[in-house]
Write an enzyme that holds these catalytic residues in place. Structure first.
Site, PDB file in Angstrom:
ATOM      1  N   ARG A   1      -7.422  12.230  -5.259  1.00 59.93           N
ATOM      2  CA  ARG A   1      -8.557  11.495  -4.692  1.00 59.93           C
ATOM      3  C   ARG A   1      -9.730  12.417  -4.345  1.00 59.93           C
ATOM      4  NH1 ARG A   1     -12.223   9.001  -3.197  1.00 59.93           N
ATOM      5  NH2 ARG A   1     -12.328   7.151  -1.868  1.00 59.93           N
TER       6      ARG A   1
ATOM      7  N   ARG B   1      -3.601   6.911   0.662  1.00 56.88           N
ATOM      8  CA  ARG B   1      -4.140   8.115   1.322  1.00 56.88           C
ATOM      9  C   ARG B   1      -3.223   8.792   2.323  1.00 56.88           C
ATOM     10  NH1 ARG B   1      -9.353   4.877   2.832  1.00 56.88           N
ATOM     11  NH2 ARG B   1      -7.671   3.348   2.752  1.00 56.88           N
TER      12      ARG B   1
ATOM     13  N   TYR C   1     -14.384 -12.429   0.513  1.00 59.57           N
ATOM     14  CA  TYR C   1     -14.966 -11.106   0.255  1.00 59.57           C
ATOM     15  C   TYR C   1     -16.288 -11.208  -0.492  1.00 59.57           C
ATOM     16  CZ  TYR C   1     -15.111  -6.178   0.612  1.00 59.57           C
ATOM     17  OH  TYR C   1     -15.498  -4.931   1.005  1.00 59.57           O
TER      18      TYR C   1
ATOM     19  N   ASP D   1      -6.805  -2.792  -7.171  1.00 58.23           N
ATOM     20  CA  ASP D   1      -7.399  -3.392  -5.973  1.00 58.23           C
ATOM     21  C   ASP D   1      -7.700  -4.856  -6.245  1.00 58.23           C
ATOM     22  OD1 ASP D   1      -8.642  -2.534  -3.218  1.00 58.23           O
ATOM     23  OD2 ASP D   1     -10.030  -3.966  -4.101  1.00 58.23           O
TER      24      ASP D   1
ATOM     25  N   ARG E   1       0.811  -1.215   0.000  1.00 54.77           N
ATOM     26  CA  ARG E   1       0.000   0.000   0.000  1.00 54.77           C
ATOM     27  C   ARG E   1       0.847   1.269   0.000  1.00 54.77           C
ATOM     28  NH1 ARG E   1      -5.724  -0.205   1.793  1.00 54.77           N
ATOM     29  NH2 ARG E   1      -6.356  -2.313   1.302  1.00 54.77           N
TER      30      ARG E   1
HETATM   31  O1  CP3 Z   1       0.184  -2.659  -2.036  1.00 51.22           O
HETATM   32  C1  CP3 Z   1      -0.726  -2.154  -2.735  1.00 51.22           C
HETATM   33  O2  CP3 Z   1      -0.773  -0.949  -3.000  1.00 51.22           O
HETATM   34  C2  CP3 Z   1      -1.744  -3.102  -3.301  1.00 51.22           C
HETATM   35  C3  CP3 Z   1      -3.052  -2.552  -3.562  1.00 51.22           C
HETATM   36  C4  CP3 Z   1      -4.188  -3.021  -2.703  1.00 51.22           C
HETATM   37  C5  CP3 Z   1      -5.272  -2.180  -2.344  1.00 51.22           C
HETATM   38  N1  CP3 Z   1      -6.115  -2.917  -1.569  1.00 51.22           N
HETATM   39  C6  CP3 Z   1      -5.444  -0.767  -2.776  1.00 51.22           C
HETATM   40  C7  CP3 Z   1      -6.524   0.012  -2.164  1.00 51.22           C
HETATM   41  C8  CP3 Z   1      -4.414  -4.266  -2.106  1.00 51.22           C
HETATM   42  C9  CP3 Z   1      -3.564  -5.519  -2.142  1.00 51.22           C
HETATM   43  C10 CP3 Z   1      -5.615  -4.191  -1.408  1.00 51.22           C
HETATM   44  C11 CP3 Z   1      -6.140  -5.316  -0.596  1.00 51.22           C
HETATM   45  C12 CP3 Z   1      -7.564  -5.397  -0.379  1.00 51.22           C
HETATM   46  N2  CP3 Z   1      -8.520  -4.600  -0.921  1.00 51.22           N
HETATM   47  C13 CP3 Z   1      -8.196  -6.358   0.438  1.00 51.22           C
HETATM   48  C14 CP3 Z   1      -7.512  -7.436   1.213  1.00 51.22           C
HETATM   49  C15 CP3 Z   1      -7.271  -7.008   2.614  1.00 51.22           C
HETATM   50  C16 CP3 Z   1      -6.034  -6.184   2.797  1.00 51.22           C
HETATM   51  O3  CP3 Z   1      -6.187  -5.059   3.314  1.00 51.22           O
HETATM   52  O4  CP3 Z   1      -4.954  -6.646   2.490  1.00 51.22           O
HETATM   53  C17 CP3 Z   1      -9.566  -6.081   0.403  1.00 51.22           C
HETATM   54  C18 CP3 Z   1     -10.635  -6.835   1.138  1.00 51.22           C
HETATM   55  C19 CP3 Z   1      -9.745  -4.985  -0.462  1.00 51.22           C
HETATM   56  C20 CP3 Z   1     -10.986  -4.312  -0.833  1.00 51.22           C
HETATM   57  C21 CP3 Z   1     -10.916  -2.915  -0.398  1.00 51.22           C
HETATM   58  N3  CP3 Z   1     -10.416  -1.897  -1.181  1.00 51.22           N
HETATM   59  C22 CP3 Z   1     -11.321  -2.370   0.847  1.00 51.22           C
HETATM   60  C23 CP3 Z   1     -11.878  -3.167   1.995  1.00 51.22           C
HETATM   61  C24 CP3 Z   1     -11.085  -1.002   0.766  1.00 51.22           C
HETATM   62  C25 CP3 Z   1     -11.487   0.027   1.782  1.00 51.22           C
HETATM   63  C26 CP3 Z   1     -10.608  -0.008   2.944  1.00 51.22           C
HETATM   64  C27 CP3 Z   1      -9.346   0.712   2.608  1.00 51.22           C
HETATM   65  O5  CP3 Z   1      -8.281   0.230   2.963  1.00 51.22           O
HETATM   66  O6  CP3 Z   1      -9.466   1.810   2.063  1.00 51.22           O
HETATM   67  C28 CP3 Z   1     -10.471  -0.723  -0.477  1.00 51.22           C
HETATM   68  C29 CP3 Z   1      -9.957   0.550  -0.969  1.00 51.22           C
HETATM   69  C30 CP3 Z   1      -8.519   0.601  -1.348  1.00 51.22           C
HETATM   70  N4  CP3 Z   1      -7.787  -0.430  -1.888  1.00 51.22           N
HETATM   71  C31 CP3 Z   1      -7.693   1.747  -1.275  1.00 51.22           C
HETATM   72  C32 CP3 Z   1      -6.450   1.384  -1.803  1.00 51.22           C
HETATM   73  C33 CP3 Z   1      -5.244   2.265  -2.005  1.00 51.22           C
HETATM   74  C34 CP3 Z   1      -8.102   3.089  -0.727  1.00 51.22           C
HETATM   75  C35 CP3 Z   1      -8.850   3.823  -1.756  1.00 51.22           C
HETATM   76  C36 CP3 Z   1      -9.259   5.205  -1.357  1.00 51.22           C
HETATM   77  O7  CP3 Z   1     -10.266   5.342  -0.652  1.00 51.22           O
HETATM   78  O8  CP3 Z   1      -8.576   6.126  -1.783  1.00 51.22           O
END
Ligand code: CP3
Length: 342
Positions: A37, A28, A150, A73, A24
């Site tokens: 964003r 943010r 999920y 994602d 990640r």
């Molecule tokens: O390393 C990386 O940058 C990989 C990218 C990545 C994201 N999400 C980007 C993202 C990965 C591997 C994930 C994993 C993910 N996404 C999971 C597995 C659990 C984990 O945390 O490892 C799940 C269930 C998701 C689905 C998802 N996407 C959720 C639950 C959320 C909201 C919670 C959160 O962390 O914001 C997202 C949004 C998300 N995925 C963001 C990012 C950068 C944030 C987006 C934003 O609001 O700007």
């Protein structure tokens, strides 16, 4: 390639210092990210290759990282599978009609990446051109169990009750679902490899809700099939969280690198998975909220547990937490390089 330290470590070759990237790393906690964003939804950012490319490169420009990871994602393949989801304001993704019955499982489609996620493949090509060999680019996918849980839960979950209800109550349906998801993950990762990523990572972020026997029966065979079926031209990282009590099974599932969280010491973890395989990890992401001197101390301690052996990729044990101070990220990356340089 100007900096192939990360790829050399994946292959357990000697390196001038320990490579570091952070799960990640684009997100943010960076003001450059928030500036975009504010005007766009998360999905819009993922689906616009120019933006996904820019955001992927933000942390590469800000820090001395040894790898980039494509901005995307784990839920992006869902649309093509016929599973609708939306991002609710500030809360994250929600599947209004989660998959809990055999009929719904049978209706799931295996994606065609060129048709269903063309924006991702375009973003990868764009990032590769922009990076121009500066550092390698990592592609990724959710692992079968984490994706299944999920789409069954429909949102984040504490106890995974719906997932386990299906798994224990209808093992036949579970197998059909996991086989289908595995097929999706294989074509999804292979398409990213064809588009140019130089490594791939499986995120099994949620599989730690299973005990060892359930992991062996309900998750391992599918992760194993994915990791043995994808193209061998690039290294694969098998990351999972909360699985410290059965890292032997995680290793059995495959991958060139095993990604571990902070709940086991890195030396114990490496002993368990075996020194004939590379390891990635494992600083607690919350440690980045500590004072700089404490971050430096912890970085040094993890490097000491790795003992200078080839095949260690420094990372957090899970993704960066929103609100992490940018300066702390810089302190961490720079101290990993400083302390490990030979
Ligand atoms: O390393 C990386 O940058 C990989 C990218 C990545 C994201 N999400 C980007 C993202 C990965 C591997 C994930 C994993 C993910 N996404 C999971 C597995 C659990 C984990 O945390 O490892 C799940 C269930 C998701 C689905 C998802 N996407 C959720 C639950 C959320 C909201 C919670 C959160 O962390 O914001 C997202 C949004 C998300 N995925 C963001 C990012 C950068 C944030 C987006 C934003 O609001 O700007």
């Amino acid at each position: 390639m100007a900096n192939d330290t990360f790829l050399r470590a994946c292959r357990r070759e000697s390196t001038a210092y320990t490579p570091v990237w952070l799960m990640r790393q684009a997100g943010r906690y960076m003001k450059e990210y928030m500036a975009i964003r504010e005007k766009r939804s998360f999905l819009e950012m993922c689906k616009t290759p120019e933006i996904a490319c820019e955001v992927t490169l933000q942390p590469i420009k800000a820090f001395d990282l040894d790898a980039a990871i494509i901005f995307a994602d784990i839920l992006l393949p869902l649309e093509g599978m016929g599973i609708g989801f939306e991002f609710t304001k500030n809360e994250g993704p929600l599947i209004r009609n989660p998959v809990r019955e055999r009929g719904h499982i049978d209706a799931i489609k295996v994606i065609k990446p060129e048709e269903d996620v063309p924006y991702l493949l375009d973003a990868i090509k764009m990032v590769k051109a922009e990076l121009n060999g500066k550092v390698p680019l990592i592609g990724f996918s959710g692992a079968p169990f984490t994706l299944a849980s999920y789409i069954i839960e429909g949102e984040g979950s504490r106890n995974y009750v719906h997932t386990k209800k299906l798994m224990y109550g209808d093992p036949g349906a579970w197998k059909v679902l996991m086989d289908k998801i595995s097929d999706v993950v294989i074509v999804y990762l292979n398409a990213q490899i064809d588009a140019g990523v130089q490594a791939v990572q499986l995120f099994d972020s949620w599989v730690g809700c299973l005990g060892p026997d359930d992991y062996r029966e309900y998750a391992l065979p599918y992760t194993k099939r994915v990791l043995s079926s994808i193209k061998k031209s690039v290294p694969a990282i098998n990351f999972s969280a909360n699985t410290g009590t059965y890292l032997d099974l995680i290793r059995e599932a495959g991958g060139d690198v095993v990604g571990v969280d902070w709940r086991r010491r890195l030396d114990d973890a490496w002993m368990t998975i075996g020194h004939d395989i590379a390891i990635q990890g494992n600083l607690d992401p919350a440690a980045l909220f500590a004072p700089p001197a404490e971050i430096r101390k912890r970085a040094r301690e993890i490097l000491e547990t790795a003992g200078g052996r080839p095949g260690h990729i420094f990372n957090l044990g899970h993704g960066i937490i929103v609100g992490t101070p940018v300066d702390s990220v810089r302190v961490l990356i720079d101290s990993v390089h400083e302390f490990s340089r030979k």
